[in-house]
Write an enzyme that holds these catalytic residues in place. Structure first.
Site, PDB file in Angstrom:
ATOM      1  N   LYS B 129       0.838  -1.207   0.000  1.00 21.55           N
ATOM      2  CA  LYS B 129       0.000   0.000   0.000  1.00 21.55           C
ATOM      3  C   LYS B 129       0.870   1.254   0.000  1.00 21.55           C
ATOM      4  O   LYS B 129       0.615   2.210  -0.733  1.00 21.55           O
ATOM      5  CB  LYS B 129      -0.931  -0.009   1.232  1.00 21.55           C
ATOM      6  CG  LYS B 129      -2.065  -1.008   1.116  1.00 21.55           C
ATOM      7  CD  LYS B 129      -2.833  -1.210   2.424  1.00 21.55           C
ATOM      8  CE  LYS B 129      -3.851  -2.341   2.262  1.00 21.55           C
ATOM      9  NZ  LYS B 129      -4.546  -2.704   3.504  1.00 21.55           N
ATOM     10  N   GLN B 173      -4.722  -1.717   9.712  1.00 21.84           N
ATOM     11  CA  GLN B 173      -4.584  -3.001   9.020  1.00 21.84           C
ATOM     12  C   GLN B 173      -5.215  -4.124   9.853  1.00 21.84           C
ATOM     13  O   GLN B 173      -4.909  -4.275  11.025  1.00 21.84           O
ATOM     14  CB  GLN B 173      -3.101  -3.291   8.758  1.00 21.84           C
ATOM     15  CG  GLN B 173      -2.834  -4.544   7.948  1.00 21.84           C
ATOM     16  CD  GLN B 173      -3.365  -4.433   6.513  1.00 21.84           C
ATOM     17  OE1 GLN B 173      -3.268  -3.388   5.868  1.00 21.84           O
ATOM     18  NE2 GLN B 173      -3.943  -5.512   6.002  1.00 21.84           N
ATOM     19  N   ASP B 213     -11.202   2.769   4.065  1.00 21.67           N
ATOM     20  CA  ASP B 213     -11.458   1.320   3.990  1.00 21.67           C
ATOM     21  C   ASP B 213     -12.956   1.036   3.929  1.00 21.67           C
ATOM     22  O   ASP B 213     -13.364  -0.092   3.622  1.00 21.67           O
ATOM     23  CB  ASP B 213     -10.841   0.613   5.211  1.00 21.67           C
ATOM     24  CG  ASP B 213      -9.605  -0.197   4.833  1.00 21.67           C
ATOM     25  OD1 ASP B 213      -9.400  -0.423   3.624  1.00 21.67           O
ATOM     26  OD2 ASP B 213      -8.868  -0.598   5.742  1.00 21.67           O
TER      27      ASP B 213
END
Lengths: 386, 386
Positions: B129, B173, B213
């Site tokens: 990322k 994450q 996200d």
């Protein structure tokens, strides 16, 4: 650029189908609309806003009650799921709980209802809710606002109830009037303009802990997500599941078809059925051959609002049918000149299904019972009373 | 009381099935668990928390790659949906937009990533990322916290990024370590205890405007509801839809089957497909005969995480297959000793489907491209730059 063009093309096609716009006709208008919408982001979303206009998928108008009446021959074998008596049972249990709460901590649950405008059906629904509260000992407050009231007036009422500690549930009766007339006095002239009541904005302002209708996106999001618990589940879907469970219908692993995808019934019902580990298929106005998909279902929940959409031959023998549809249709023989019919052709379905809810007397009474249950739940949570 | 008993019975049965508990064995334990859970409210919810343990529905272990290897005979006819090159195309377009933003307003999008613990796969994902950000000119910040850090430490980092105006997207994450070790110094003794990192609490604290996200319940709720627009859609589901649209696959009116119902893939993918007016069925570990349902689908999106679950005979000829599964399986012939496989037995499926994504090189690269797109979107929204 390519993304934009492709999405644009796809969106335009979608809207043309939905709005019945001929490909050549609305093109310029649509192009202008989407070029402003889509270019904002290279990867915009397809909107769900297109109206679900249910149309018969074949030339035979089998969903129209007039052109193809229900078939009355044969024997009704399905068990009738008696929503009225189940709802009464639940209301009695709630009344006992409310009375225990008053006895133990000197408090009762409180529900506030805001009604804007004078829709006959909304007035009836609100009256029924308030009467039901009274019956079980729940305190109720009611604000009736005129159709031409401002958004600020609705918000003011809402905030008043949000801040009232004796009120544990707040609901705004839907649908809100699409537009209200307002006057603007500006220098020595008076302008009349139409003002929009923003349903999304108003519903989002209901305090999460008092959202007994379960329409807040946080409650819908938490209902959908694994590992999360919504504070409230919308009343009609919750009522449907209660009817299934109390009728001894096993949901886990069963194939459930939900017809309709509204925010207040279809969507939360599909999420709730999934929470009970059913395999869920959601049908809507763009679904092809809905009768074939429905014919594979063990459980059918229909909330399309189309009288007699679901015929006997749409059902698998032994299926369980929950009919949320409630449409008034003309009936000169009735006392009121009309009668209520569901989405399901009851007479046909009762010959194929193993269990079925009638209309009226099926899901309807459960909706109010679940509203009372949610209000009780809210009050017990706030008062930390178990 | 009756509601409670019935729900209790149903819930216990559910958990027994899920946990493989013999009816007589775990009864006492389950009864105690549910009596505290269910009695809280007369109408509690069935929880979705039961683990989706995928098991073959018939004695033939067709989902196990070892016991029943893929069938390599026949000719591959499906078009390969090349996620890698599509993602590159999108990344190039994003790089151009970022550079235009810098040129016009002197600002670039910023992404912050928080990683807790040292999972190898998470480290790789985060590195990818950050590299991808660099490539397109997006600023990136990275916080690496030890596995035994406190929840407060994670929250502190999160709030720092929430308040940093140069950061437009914040992501934590997943998965977070289940437990972290903490020390408690209390009078002259030191206690070691295991502390739980509350994933729900942490994800809910990501500022809505920076939730690139798309995991916040408000974004999920707004994705599900008609008339609402989420600020962000989760990256992998968004990538799947982009692959379909860019491959010219019509979604509206098609029957789509989503295999798996995780919060990060299955659920938002099903909601997104519905937004594009597909008829959607969601399959999970409790679904009976998933192969029969899948065989009726025009579009199959699979995210179960079970290598070779979907075989050739699960597919309707001409179906489009999007494989989100990514499982490392041992392969001594490979450079790293393992190779990645998807949920779909590719060799078989490619002989039946009309189009299919490979693993790797299908959905994977799209996830990162969509993350960059969401971050760009967030920055353009905040800066009011179009």
């Amino acid at each position: 650029m390519m993304v934009t063009t492709m999405l644009l093309r796809s969106k335009m096609a979608a809207v043309k189908v939905a709005a019945g716009v001929a490909p050549h006709k609305g093109l310029k208008l649509m192009e202008r609309y989407f070029s402003t919408q889509v270019l904002k982001s290279p990867l915009s979303l397809m909107s769900l806003d297109m109206p679900d206009i249910w149309a018969p998928p074949s030339p035979t108008d089998y969903c129209s009650p007039s052109s193809s009446p229900c078939n009355f021959s044969g024997q009704e074998t399905a068990a009738v799921i008696d929503g009225k008596s189940i709802a009464e049972e639940i209301r009695s249990a709630i009344a006992i709980e409310v009375s225990r709460m008053r006895r133990c901590i000197g408090k009762v649950p409180g529900l506030a209802v805001i009604l804007v405008g004078q829709r006959r059906d909304s007035q009836t629904y609100v009256r029924n809710k308030i009467n039901a509260c009274e019956e079980v000992g729940i305190k109720s407050l009611f604000s009736e606002l005129p159709e031409d009231c401002t958004e600020d007036a609705v918000v003011r009422e809402l905030l008043r109830y949000n801040n009232d500690p004796s009120i544990h549930g707040v609901l705004v009766q839907l649908p809100l009037p699409k537009q209200s007339i307002s006057f603007l006095v500006c220098f020595s002239c008076i302008a009349i303009y139409l003002q929009h009541l923003d349903e999304e904005k108003i519903l989002n302002m209901v305090k999460l802990e008092k959202d007994v209708d379960g329409f807040h996106p946080v409650n819908i999001g938490n209902l959908a997500m694994r590992g999360r618990e919504p504070l409230f589940v919308s009343c009609t879907p919750k009522g449907c599941i209660e009817l299934l469970i109390r009728s001894g219908v096993e949901i886990m692993g069963k194939h459930a078809v939900v017809i309709g995808r509204s925010n207040i019934v279809g969507l939360p019902t599909s999420l709730l059925l999934q929470r009970h580990h059913a395999t869920v298929t959601i049908l809507h106005a763009f679904s092809k051959s809905p009768e074939l998909t429905t014919r594979e279902a063990d459980i059918v929940v229909t909330a399309a609002g189309v009288p007699n959409l679901v015929r006997g031959d749409w059902l698998k023998p032994g299926a369980v049918v929950i009919d949320v549809g409630t449409c008034p249709i003309e009936d000169p023989s009735s006392e009121f000149g009309y009668r209520l019919v569901g989405d399901v052709c009851y007479e046909e379905a009762a010959r194929v299904a193993s269990a079925i809810t009638p209309v009226p007397g099926g899901v309807g009474p459960m909706t109010i019972a679940m509203l009372l249950a949610n209000t009780l739940d809210a009050a017990q949570r706030v008062c930390d009373f178990n």
